[in-house]
Design a protein around this motif. Structure first.
Motif, PDB file in Angstrom:
ATOM      1  N   ASP A 124       0.826  -1.209   0.000  1.00  0.00           N
ATOM      2  CA  ASP A 124       0.000   0.000   0.000  1.00  0.00           C
ATOM      3  C   ASP A 124       0.862   1.262   0.000  1.00  0.00           C
ATOM      4  O   ASP A 124       0.533   2.248  -0.664  1.00  0.00           O
ATOM      5  CB  ASP A 124      -0.946   0.008   1.199  1.00  0.00           C
ATOM      6  CG  ASP A 124      -2.051  -1.045   1.081  1.00  0.00           C
ATOM      7  OD1 ASP A 124      -2.316  -1.504  -0.054  1.00  0.00           O
ATOM      8  OD2 ASP A 124      -2.629  -1.400   2.122  1.00  0.00           O
ATOM      9  N   GLY A 125       1.980   1.238   0.721  1.00  0.00           N
ATOM     10  CA  GLY A 125       2.875   2.399   0.762  1.00  0.00           C
ATOM     11  C   GLY A 125       3.531   2.678  -0.575  1.00  0.00           C
ATOM     12  O   GLY A 125       3.669   3.842  -0.975  1.00  0.00           O
TER      13      GLY A 125
ATOM     14  N   ARG B 144       0.791   4.148  -2.866  1.00  0.00           N
ATOM     15  CA  ARG B 144       0.483   5.528  -2.481  1.00  0.00           C
ATOM     16  C   ARG B 144       1.642   6.461  -2.891  1.00  0.00           C
ATOM     17  O   ARG B 144       1.417   7.492  -3.525  1.00  0.00           O
ATOM     18  CB  ARG B 144       0.219   5.608  -0.976  1.00  0.00           C
ATOM     19  CG  ARG B 144      -0.218   6.970  -0.488  1.00  0.00           C
ATOM     20  CD  ARG B 144      -0.656   7.007   0.985  1.00  0.00           C
ATOM     21  NE  ARG B 144       0.132   6.181   1.883  1.00  0.00           N
ATOM     22  CZ  ARG B 144      -0.241   4.950   2.310  1.00  0.00           C
ATOM     23  NH1 ARG B 144      -1.374   4.420   1.902  1.00  0.00           N
ATOM     24  NH2 ARG B 144       0.529   4.263   3.135  1.00  0.00           N
TER      25      ARG B 144
ATOM     26  N   SER C 278       1.931   6.699  -6.825  1.00  0.00           N
ATOM     27  CA  SER C 278       0.808   7.360  -7.498  1.00  0.00           C
ATOM     28  C   SER C 278       0.653   8.826  -7.090  1.00  0.00           C
ATOM     29  O   SER C 278       0.107   9.619  -7.852  1.00  0.00           O
ATOM     30  CB  SER C 278      -0.498   6.602  -7.247  1.00  0.00           C
ATOM     31  OG  SER C 278      -0.824   6.597  -5.866  1.00  0.00           O
ATOM     32  N   GLU C 279       1.162   9.212  -5.929  1.00  0.00           N
ATOM     33  CA  GLU C 279       1.047  10.607  -5.502  1.00  0.00           C
ATOM     34  C   GLU C 279       2.196  11.472  -6.016  1.00  0.00           C
ATOM     35  O   GLU C 279       2.107  12.695  -5.978  1.00  0.00           O
ATOM     36  CB  GLU C 279       0.971  10.682  -3.970  1.00  0.00           C
ATOM     37  CG  GLU C 279      -0.349  10.151  -3.445  1.00  0.00           C
ATOM     38  CD  GLU C 279      -0.427  10.139  -1.918  1.00  0.00           C
ATOM     39  OE1 GLU C 279       0.583  10.497  -1.254  1.00  0.00           O
ATOM     40  OE2 GLU C 279      -1.488   9.767  -1.399  1.00  0.00           O
TER      41      GLU C 279
END
Length: 173
Positions: free
Chosen positions: A115-116, A119, A122-123
Motif C-alpha cells: 500500500d505504501g 500511495r 501514485s502521488e
C-alpha cells in the motif's frame, strides 16, 4: 548557431569523454544538470552539431566532423544553461493498475509495503527525464523521489505492455 557563453557565471568544467572522433559524452554532476545541458544544446546547437542525447548522468553530443567536435568541446564543457529552458512540456496522465508480480517484493525492499509503494508512486509527480533503450521508452524522475527500489539482479527479457517499472529513483511505463 553557437550557444551563448556567459563567462561570469561559468561553472566548473564538466569532464568529457571522447566517443570516436566526432562526438563526446559530457559527464554531468546531476540529473538536473543533464536535463539543463540537453535542453540548452537542443535550443542552441553548436556549429556542426548532429545529435544530442541525454542519459542519467551524461549527455552524448555528436557532430558532422572532427573539427566541429573539437571546436565545440571546450564550449560545451563550460556552458551555462539558461534557467528557463527546462520549462514547458505537457501533462500526460497514465492510468495504472498496481498488480505486478514484483509489487510485494518492491514493498518489502523499500520498507513501505504494498500500500505504501502504491500511495508513494501514485502521488508523486513524474517527469520524462531521458530516453531509454527503445524508442518511446522514457525514464521518469520525480522532484522528490518517493522511494529507491534496487534494480533486479538480472533484467527482464520481456515486459508486458503498459507495465510500470521502478529502479533506483526512476520509473517508466
Amino acid at each position: 548557431m553557437s550557444a551563448p557563453h556567459h563567462p561570469a557565471a561559468t561553472p566548473p568544467a564538466r569532464p568529457i569523454r571522447w566517443v570516436g572522433t566526432q562526438g563526446f559524452l559530457v559527464e554531468c554532476a546531476s540529473l538536473e544538470d543533464v536535463m539543463a545541458v540537453h535542453a540548452h544544446l537542443t535550443a542552441h546547437p553548436e556549429r556542426g552539431q548532429r545529435q544530442v542525447m541525454a542519459a542519467a548522468a551524461t549527455v552524448l553530443v555528436t557532430f558532422t566532423s572532427q573539427a566541429a567536435a573539437e571546436h565545440a568541446a571546450p564550449r560545451v564543457r563550460t556552458l551555462t544553461p539558461d534557467a528557463g529552458e527546462l520549462t514547458g512540456g505537457r501533462i500526460v496522465e497514465i492510468p495504472v493498475v498496481y498488480d505486478g508480480e514484483d509489487l510485494a517484493e518492491v514493498g518489502r525492499l523499500t520498507g513501505l509495503g504494498v500500500d505504501g509503494v502504491i500511495r508513494a508512486h501514485s502521488e508523486a509527480d513524474w517527469f520524462a527525464a531521458f530516453g531509454g533503450f527503445a524508442p518511446g521508452f522514457m525514464y521518469c524522475a520525480s522532484e522528490a523521489a518517493p522511494f529507491e527500489a534496487p534494480r533486479r539482479n538480472s533484467p527482464r527479457t520481456a515486459v508486458p505492455a503498459g507495465a510500470v517499472a521502478v529502479a533506483g529513483a526512476f520509473s517508466a511505463v
